[in-house]
Design a protein around this motif. Structure first.
Motif, PDB file in Angstrom:
ATOM      1  N   VAL A  73       0.817  -1.209   0.000  1.00  0.00           N
ATOM      2  CA  VAL A  73       0.000   0.000   0.000  1.00  0.00           C
ATOM      3  C   VAL A  73       0.846   1.251   0.000  1.00  0.00           C
ATOM      4  CG1 VAL A  73      -1.936  -1.101   1.202  1.00  0.00           C
ATOM      5  CG2 VAL A  73      -0.171   0.079   2.544  1.00  0.00           C
ATOM      6  N   GLU A  74       0.197   2.335  -0.415  1.00  0.00           N
ATOM      7  CA  GLU A  74       0.749   3.682  -0.291  1.00  0.00           C
ATOM      8  C   GLU A  74      -0.113   4.411   0.729  1.00  0.00           C
ATOM      9  OE1 GLU A  74       0.948   5.616  -4.107  1.00  0.00           O
ATOM     10  OE2 GLU A  74       1.779   3.811  -5.049  1.00  0.00           O
ATOM     11  N   VAL A  75       0.533   5.018   1.726  1.00  0.00           N
ATOM     12  CA  VAL A  75      -0.187   5.744   2.767  1.00  0.00           C
ATOM     13  C   VAL A  75      -0.535   7.130   2.242  1.00  0.00           C
ATOM     14  CG1 VAL A  75      -0.044   6.683   5.103  1.00  0.00           C
ATOM     15  CG2 VAL A  75       1.011   4.469   4.576  1.00  0.00           C
ATOM     16  N   GLU A  76      -1.808   7.515   2.394  1.00  0.00           N
ATOM     17  CA  GLU A  76      -2.249   8.828   1.921  1.00  0.00           C
ATOM     18  C   GLU A  76      -2.425   9.835   3.046  1.00  0.00           C
ATOM     19  OE1 GLU A  76      -5.593   8.017  -0.709  1.00  0.00           O
ATOM     20  OE2 GLU A  76      -4.128   7.866  -2.346  1.00  0.00           O
ATOM     21  N   ARG A  77      -3.102   9.438   4.154  1.00  0.00           N
ATOM     22  CA  ARG A  77      -3.329  10.403   5.226  1.00  0.00           C
ATOM     23  C   ARG A  77      -3.815   9.694   6.487  1.00  0.00           C
ATOM     24  NH1 ARG A  77      -8.945  11.464   5.548  1.00  0.00           N
ATOM     25  NH2 ARG A  77     -10.030  10.627   3.743  1.00  0.00           N
ATOM     26  N   LEU A  78      -3.612  10.346   7.620  1.00  0.00           N
ATOM     27  CA  LEU A  78      -4.140   9.878   8.894  1.00  0.00           C
ATOM     28  C   LEU A  78      -5.632  10.172   8.913  1.00  0.00           C
ATOM     29  CD1 LEU A  78      -3.561   8.856  11.848  1.00  0.00           C
ATOM     30  CD2 LEU A  78      -3.377  11.280  12.462  1.00  0.00           C
ATOM     31  N   THR A  79      -6.455   9.163   9.273  1.00  0.00           N
ATOM     32  CA  THR A  79      -7.905   9.369   9.310  1.00  0.00           C
ATOM     33  C   THR A  79      -8.479   9.309  10.715  1.00  0.00           C
ATOM     34  OG1 THR A  79      -8.332   7.030   8.895  1.00  0.00           O
ATOM     35  CG2 THR A  79      -8.239   8.506   6.979  1.00  0.00           C
ATOM     36  N   ARG A  87      -7.675  -1.019  27.839  1.00  0.00           N
ATOM     37  CA  ARG A  87      -6.392  -1.693  27.643  1.00  0.00           C
ATOM     38  C   ARG A  87      -5.214  -0.749  27.437  1.00  0.00           C
ATOM     39  NH1 ARG A  87      -6.576  -6.106  23.425  1.00  0.00           N
ATOM     40  NH2 ARG A  87      -4.678  -6.687  24.516  1.00  0.00           N
ATOM     41  N   GLY A  88      -5.465   0.554  27.333  1.00  0.00           N
ATOM     42  CA  GLY A  88      -4.373   1.506  27.147  1.00  0.00           C
ATOM     43  C   GLY A  88      -3.707   1.403  25.787  1.00  0.00           C
ATOM     44  N   ILE A  89      -4.487   1.073  24.753  1.00  0.00           N
ATOM     45  CA  ILE A  89      -3.944   0.948  23.397  1.00  0.00           C
ATOM     46  C   ILE A  89      -4.427   2.132  22.568  1.00  0.00           C
ATOM     47  CG2 ILE A  89      -3.897  -0.426  21.281  1.00  0.00           C
ATOM     48  CD1 ILE A  89      -4.494  -2.885  23.092  1.00  0.00           C
ATOM     49  N   VAL A  90      -3.491   2.816  21.926  1.00  0.00           N
ATOM     50  CA  VAL A  90      -3.815   3.912  21.026  1.00  0.00           C
ATOM     51  C   VAL A  90      -3.571   3.417  19.604  1.00  0.00           C
ATOM     52  CG1 VAL A  90      -3.235   6.259  20.306  1.00  0.00           C
ATOM     53  CG2 VAL A  90      -3.169   5.645  22.743  1.00  0.00           C
ATOM     54  N   ALA A  91      -4.604   3.491  18.773  1.00  0.00           N
ATOM     55  CA  ALA A  91      -4.508   3.036  17.385  1.00  0.00           C
ATOM     56  C   ALA A  91      -4.548   4.229  16.437  1.00  0.00           C
ATOM     57  CB  ALA A  91      -5.650   2.079  17.060  1.00  0.00           C
ATOM     58  N   LEU A  92      -3.583   4.271  15.533  1.00  0.00           N
ATOM     59  CA  LEU A  92      -3.529   5.286  14.483  1.00  0.00           C
ATOM     60  C   LEU A  92      -3.987   4.613  13.192  1.00  0.00           C
ATOM     61  CD1 LEU A  92       0.050   6.659  15.254  1.00  0.00           C
ATOM     62  CD2 LEU A  92      -2.141   7.489  16.158  1.00  0.00           C
ATOM     63  N   VAL A  93      -4.996   5.169  12.542  1.00  0.00           N
ATOM     64  CA  VAL A  93      -5.540   4.562  11.323  1.00  0.00           C
ATOM     65  C   VAL A  93      -5.259   5.487  10.149  1.00  0.00           C
ATOM     66  CG1 VAL A  93      -7.595   3.650  10.179  1.00  0.00           C
ATOM     67  CG2 VAL A  93      -7.300   3.347  12.654  1.00  0.00           C
ATOM     68  N   PHE A  94      -4.751   4.890   9.066  1.00  0.00           N
ATOM     69  CA  PHE A  94      -4.355   5.638   7.878  1.00  0.00           C
ATOM     70  C   PHE A  94      -5.140   5.196   6.654  1.00  0.00           C
ATOM     71  CE2 PHE A  94      -0.774   5.797  10.727  1.00  0.00           C
ATOM     72  CZ  PHE A  94      -0.302   7.090  10.591  1.00  0.00           C
ATOM     73  N   HIS A  95      -5.585   6.165   5.869  1.00  0.00           N
ATOM     74  CA  HIS A  95      -6.199   5.895   4.565  1.00  0.00           C
ATOM     75  C   HIS A  95      -5.060   5.478   3.641  1.00  0.00           C
ATOM     76  CE1 HIS A  95      -7.872   6.807   0.599  1.00  0.00           C
ATOM     77  NE2 HIS A  95      -9.066   6.829   1.148  1.00  0.00           N
ATOM     78  N   CYS A  96      -5.204   4.332   3.025  1.00  0.00           N
ATOM     79  CA  CYS A  96      -4.171   3.805   2.127  1.00  0.00           C
ATOM     80  C   CYS A  96      -4.797   3.387   0.812  1.00  0.00           C
ATOM     81  CB  CYS A  96      -3.498   2.570   2.736  1.00  0.00           C
ATOM     82  SG  CYS A  96      -2.734   2.817   4.340  1.00  0.00           S
ATOM     83  N   LYS A  97      -3.985   3.398  -0.234  1.00  0.00           N
ATOM     84  CA  LYS A  97      -4.448   2.830  -1.499  1.00  0.00           C
ATOM     85  C   LYS A  97      -3.540   1.658  -1.850  1.00  0.00           C
ATOM     86  CE  LYS A  97      -2.059   5.879  -4.717  1.00  0.00           C
ATOM     87  NZ  LYS A  97      -2.200   6.800  -5.822  1.00  0.00           N
ATOM     88  N   ASP A 134     -14.894   6.053   9.147  1.00  0.00           N
ATOM     89  CA  ASP A 134     -14.267   7.372   9.310  1.00  0.00           C
ATOM     90  C   ASP A 134     -13.320   7.673   8.148  1.00  0.00           C
ATOM     91  OD1 ASP A 134     -15.590   7.859  11.715  1.00  0.00           O
ATOM     92  OD2 ASP A 134     -13.815   7.516  12.979  1.00  0.00           O
ATOM     93  N   ALA A 135     -12.639   6.653   7.648  1.00  0.00           N
ATOM     94  CA  ALA A 135     -11.668   6.845   6.565  1.00  0.00           C
ATOM     95  C   ALA A 135     -12.336   7.219   5.248  1.00  0.00           C
ATOM     96  CB  ALA A 135     -10.827   5.580   6.382  1.00  0.00           C
ATOM     97  N   LEU A 136     -13.634   6.972   5.137  1.00  0.00           N
ATOM     98  CA  LEU A 136     -14.354   7.317   3.912  1.00  0.00           C
ATOM     99  C   LEU A 136     -14.701   8.801   3.846  1.00  0.00           C
ATOM    100  CD1 LEU A 136     -16.745   4.248   3.709  1.00  0.00           C
ATOM    101  CD2 LEU A 136     -14.714   4.703   2.287  1.00  0.00           C
ATOM    102  N   THR A 137     -14.577   9.504   4.973  1.00  0.00           N
ATOM    103  CA  THR A 137     -14.895  10.932   4.994  1.00  0.00           C
ATOM    104  C   THR A 137     -13.649  11.742   4.670  1.00  0.00           C
ATOM    105  OG1 THR A 137     -14.358  11.359   7.312  1.00  0.00           O
ATOM    106  CG2 THR A 137     -16.571  10.478   6.846  1.00  0.00           C
ATOM    107  N   LYS A 138     -13.855  12.973   4.295  1.00  0.00           N
ATOM    108  CA  LYS A 138     -12.740  13.886   4.009  1.00  0.00           C
ATOM    109  C   LYS A 138     -12.467  14.804   5.200  1.00  0.00           C
ATOM    110  CE  LYS A 138     -12.107  12.590  -0.250  1.00  0.00           C
ATOM    111  NZ  LYS A 138     -11.044  11.686  -0.534  1.00  0.00           N
ATOM    112  N   ASP A 139     -13.133  14.527   6.330  1.00  0.00           N
ATOM    113  CA  ASP A 139     -12.960  15.343   7.535  1.00  0.00           C
ATOM    114  C   ASP A 139     -11.534  15.234   8.059  1.00  0.00           C
ATOM    115  OD1 ASP A 139     -15.666  15.859   7.358  1.00  0.00           O
ATOM    116  OD2 ASP A 139     -16.218  14.298   8.794  1.00  0.00           O
TER     117      ASP A 139
END
Length: 152
Positions: A73-79, A87-97, A134-139
């Motif tokens: 994949v190519e990473v496009e942006r943080l969503t 559980r104290g877990i922080v997840a970062l989700v990225f829009h990818c193509k 959330d990744a489907l939005t442009k927010d």
């Protein structure tokens, strides 16, 4: 279990440490999104995992998606940023193509599929479905907390 960090030897631990994970919201041109069915718990989730100390978040998501699905994949942006409060877990989700590769089961995923928004809503637990929706939005990136099952 929370791990704690102290400022010097012999000090009482003071600062809780959090685990950081990364996940890819991999979206094809037709709008279908890449998901895995995890071997360990049978849940449908976006591909991802724990960020390693020596990698950037973008490098981590590229590695995790490839390891779990066979897709480059190519990473496009943080969503979004999602915290599991229990559980104290922080997840970062990225829009990818997707850039190349063929989806395939792996040691971590018993199934890998491209699914529609409707299927995401029907098949996935709320805490994982919302990351893809959330990744489907442009927010701007979404910031959400949850208890492992339900979004607050």
């Amino acid at each position: 279990m929370l791990l704690y960090m102290s400022n010097s030897p012999g000090d009482k631990p003071s600062t809780p440490l959090h685990s950081v994970s990364v996940a890819g919201a991999v979206i094809r041109e037709d709008g279908r999104m890449l998901v895995i069915k995890r071997r360990d718990n049978g849940n449908w989730e976006p591909p991802g995992g724990v960020l390693e100390l020596n990698e950037t978040p973008e490098e981590g998501v590229v590695r995790e998606v490839l390891e779990e699905t066979g897709i480059h994949v190519e990473v496009e942006r943080l969503t979004g940023v999602y915290k599991n409060m229990a559980r104290g877990i922080v997840a970062l989700v990225f829009h990818c193509k997707p850039s190349n590769g063929t989806e395939r089961p792996t040691s971590e995923a018993i199934a890998v599929k491209w699914i529609s928004q409707k299927e995401i809503e029907e098949k996935m637990q709320e805490v994982y479905a919302i990351r893809l929706l959330d990744a489907l939005t442009k927010d701007d990136p979404h910031i959400r907390s949850h208890d492992g099952k339900n979004i607050f």
